[in-house]
Enzyme design. Structure first.
Site, PDB file in Angstrom:
ATOM      1  CG  ASP A  24      -0.181  -0.152   2.517  1.00 22.73           C
ATOM      2  OD1 ASP A  24       0.585   0.754   2.854  1.00 22.73           O
ATOM      3  OD2 ASP A  24      -0.343  -1.198   3.198  1.00 22.73           O
ATOM      4  CD  GLU A  84      17.790 -24.393 -16.750  1.00 24.09           C
ATOM      5  OE1 GLU A  84      16.566 -24.591 -16.788  1.00 24.09           O
ATOM      6  OE2 GLU A  84      18.550 -24.919 -15.893  1.00 24.09           O
TER       7      GLU A  84
END
Ligand code: GLA
Length: 726
Positions: A531, A611
């Protein structure tokens, strides 16, 4: 002048670049709301109409006039007990037991800078960027004074509101409910867009028509919560991403909140944003004040995208603070999904070495390094390093990590205590609990009473004792349960939820003062306290405990309505994903994580050489685009809840560079082609796709879109970098 006042008819006007807000003190001193929306130039009091309305009472001031009713007129700060039967912004319980407060205008003041709120987060602005209007209202019977605060950031098209409730009377009163913003609309049909969810699935968009009755969201969990975000949009029914009117309300607070939208008997709409009224009854003795946390308001007549842009700017530039407000954030490797509780110093060092090898900037040692903490059943509150587990001191470990070529960050959860901890054994009364009752456990932990100074001070000392051991440049501040046992040994019960939050903010402020260069990332089981309040202290927040790329697309989509990408903690994790079991390609995981502050949440030792090469390339790419992602204008291009692909883009301020990201969500036989229409480009300018050299006019990409390849695999992702040529 952003703030105007006309003495003769007592009208206040707040103007921003594209919006106006107007209110009026009527003949009796009531503060009426007149207008909020696109820029207007005249006095809007002609909009008010008065008719004899049955069962809608009239204040005694008007004599026998039955047409003047607070139940019908638009209010700026509606109060219970004066004949407005709609939802109230304020409820005052008087010492005689009555719920009434009759607020009338007694004066106002304007200031050349943005107000600040003591102890609470609030939007800030440089001098010259903002002005303040303070309107004073008073009830002459109980002596309650309400100061309505309006901050006007004219260029940013932002208006902030807050209220200070003060008891200037002789007897005590109790605040039963307090909002910081109320918007009354005389006409129009609106939808409310809110963002609901749950742990690991936060901020799903819900769009609901506001009908007769009250539509309310909020939190009673002690934190703003995974379940409803304290930010909503009120949109006209036909408003879309790039057309139509909409209003945003963002509560700058991390605790219990309440947002109510109501369509009344005359089809007028009221929306309120403020403190949750359940579990709240705040006593004010003579001379005491309650500051209601701020609500940020903005309006757009160009759809939801433009509204989001205003909030991104406001939150990024006027709420986030400190060194990292405008600085690149470190790319993190977090130990949580790599090792959970099973690690020692060597594990962390190995992670650091592989991080350095891949080009990652920082290693974060997550939960499990302190007290007795082999799982999540014990140890919280005992903030001393478990050197036996680590095999070395924290200072030694941070040195080794730094020598490996990366910086060091650490996880803490200061607000909590485990019953199985030294702290709890010494101070069982420091946990929130209702006397005579057993507390509710959640993740097998209790909540410390942060409304109490001595509790906060003790924990602060402990945490500083840790942070002073070595070069610690980042803290992940977690909060892993909801608050149930709302009671305090010290303060009055009805204050606890509010005072707790003030205590958390006080702690964070002190931490920032002591470690001004520290990057704090907020977290509450992922995005349970995502928030605007937390963003004042922690410029980034771990967006969700769900790191599945597909789910993240939706979570990040919902988050994007208010919060800029620079605030969104987003990491690439291992497959199959630990929360969903789904396997998505490394490339797609990277594209999704690049919509925020980038990092990894896996053990690089488990990656293949191929990877690892791909990860190095991802990091190189991210660093190349970092500024564009952090500072560029963000545009949603599709809705991942309903479209075949998720697409979004960042466009530089000068519109000379853009990054479009697309993830295909569906795969069917004989697949139809998805065309992605772009936004925010310069229509007449020519842009080059840096990968294949193709050139397009901005208008063409925005009007007709770009076809995405049809590939026979699941969830392929594309990143298209566009550079302006002419
Ligand atoms: C919360 C956080 C996770 C991790 C764990 C540790 O769930 O969101 O990222 O830090 O706590 O216990």
């Amino acid at each position: 002048m952003a703030i105007g006042y006309q003495q003769e008819n007592r009208i206040f006007t707040l103007d921003t670049a594209h919006t106006s807000y107007q209110m009026k003190v009527d003949d009796f001193g009531f503060l009426l709301h007149l207008y909020y929306g696109g820029r207007v130039y005249g006095n809007m009091d002609y909009l008010l109409t008065c008719y004899d309305r049955g069962f809608s009472g009239n204040p005694s001031d008007v004599g026998n006039d039955r047409t003047y009713s607070m139940d019908v007129l638009p209010q700026e700060y509606p109060v219970m007990g004066i004949g407005d039967f709609r939802n109230s912004a304020l409820i005052i319980r008087n010492s005689d037991g009555s719920d009434c407060c009759d607020l009338r205008y007694v004066g106002h003041e304007t200031k050349k800078e943005k107000y600040r709120l003591p102890g609470l987060p609030a939007v800030y602005a440089d001098s010259g960027e903002a002005e303040t209007l303070e309107i004073y209202l008073e009830d002459k019977v109980n002596g309650v004074r309400v100061t309505l605060l309006y901050g006007v950031l004219a260029e940013a098209d932002i208006i902030t509101r807050s209220a200070v409730i003060e008891n200037r009377g002789e007897s005590g009163v109790t605040v039963g409910k307090a909002a910081s913003a109320c918007l009354d609309f005389l006409t129009g049909s609106y939808d409310m867009l809110s963002f609901y969810g749950r742990h690991t699935m936060e901020r799903n968009l819900q769009r609901e028509e506001i009908r007769h009755g009250t539509y309310a969201i909020g939190s009673r969990r002690g934190a703003s919560s995974h379940q409803y975000n304290p930010a909503v949009i009120l949109a006209e029914r036909n408003t879309t991403e790039d057309a139509g009117s909409c209003y945003g309300l963002v509560f700058v607070y991390s605790g219990n909140f309440l947002c109510e939208a109501e369509r009344d008997q005359y089809d007028q709409t009221r929306i309120l944003m403020g403190l949750q009224s359940d579990l709240f009854h705040y006593p004010l003795k003579k001379g005491e004040k309650l500051v209601v946390p701020e609500t940020i308001l903005s309006y757009s007549d160009q759809g939801l995208g433009a509204l989001s842009a205003r909030f991104h700017h406001c939150i990024g530039e006027h709420l986030c603070r400190g060194k990292y407000r405008n600085a690149p954030r470190p790319i993190l490797l977090n130990s949580w999904e790599a090792a959970y509780f099973t690690f020692d110093g060597n594990t962390i060092l190995k992670l650091a070495e592989s991080a350095a090898d891949l080009g990652i900037d920082m290693i974060v040692m997550d939960d499990g390094w302190f007290g007795k903490r082999e799982d999540d059943n014990s140890g919280l509150g005992d903030w001393h390093v478990n050197e036996k587990k680590l095999g070395c001191s924290l200072r030694e470990l941070t040195k080794k990590v730094n020598n490996a070529g990366v910086s060091f960050g650490i996880w803490i959860e200061p607000e909590m205590v485990s019953e199985d901890s030294e702290l709890y054994r010494q101070h069982p009364d420091w946990a929130l609990r209702i006397p005579g009752r057993e507390p509710v456990r959640c993740r097998n932990q209790l909540v410390l009473d942060f409304s109490r100074v001595e509790v906060r001070e003790y924990i602060f000392e402990q945490i500083c004792g840790i942070l002073d051991q070595g070069k610690i440049e980042y803290v992940k501040w977690d909060m892993n349960r909801s608050i149930v046992d709302v009671s305090s040994m010290e303060t009055c019960q009805g204050r606890v939820t509010y005072d707790y939050m003030i205590g958390v903010y006080d702690f964070l402020e002190k931490l920032l003062q002591r470690y001004p260069d520290m990057l704090i990332e907020g977290c509450s089981g992922g995005g349970g306290r995502f928030d605007a309040g937390m963003l004042y202290y922690t410029p980034q927040i771990w967006c969700s405990d769900n790191t599945d790329a597909l789910d993240r697309l939706r979570i990040q989509y919902g988050t994007s309505f208010f919060y800029p990408a620079s605030t969104v903690g987003s990491h690439v994790s291992a497959v199959p994903n630990h929360q969903t079991g789904r396997s998505v390609s490394l490339h797609t995981r990277g594209v999704v994580a690049m919509a925020g502050t980038f990092g990894y949440e896996l053990d690089p030792a488990k990656l293949s050489e191929e990877e690892k090469t791909a990860v190095r390339e991802q990091i190189r790419q991210y660093k190349n685009w970092e500024e564009l992602i952090r500072r560029g204008n963000y545009h949603r291009l599709t809705n991942p809840f309903s479209d075949t692909c998720a697409a979004w883009m960042f466009v530089s301020e000068k519109k000379d560079r853009a990054l479009v990201s697309v993830v295909m969500l569906e795969m069917h036989g004989n697949m139809t082609v998805s065309y992605v229409k772009m936004r925010g480009l310069e229509p007449q300018a020519v842009y080059r796709d840096t990968e294949n050299g193709r050139r397009y006019f901005g208008a063409d990409l925005m009007q007709a879109g770009l076809p995405m390849p049809v590939e026979f695999k699941e969830y392929p992702a594309y990143q298209i970098e566009l550079i302006r040529e002419a």
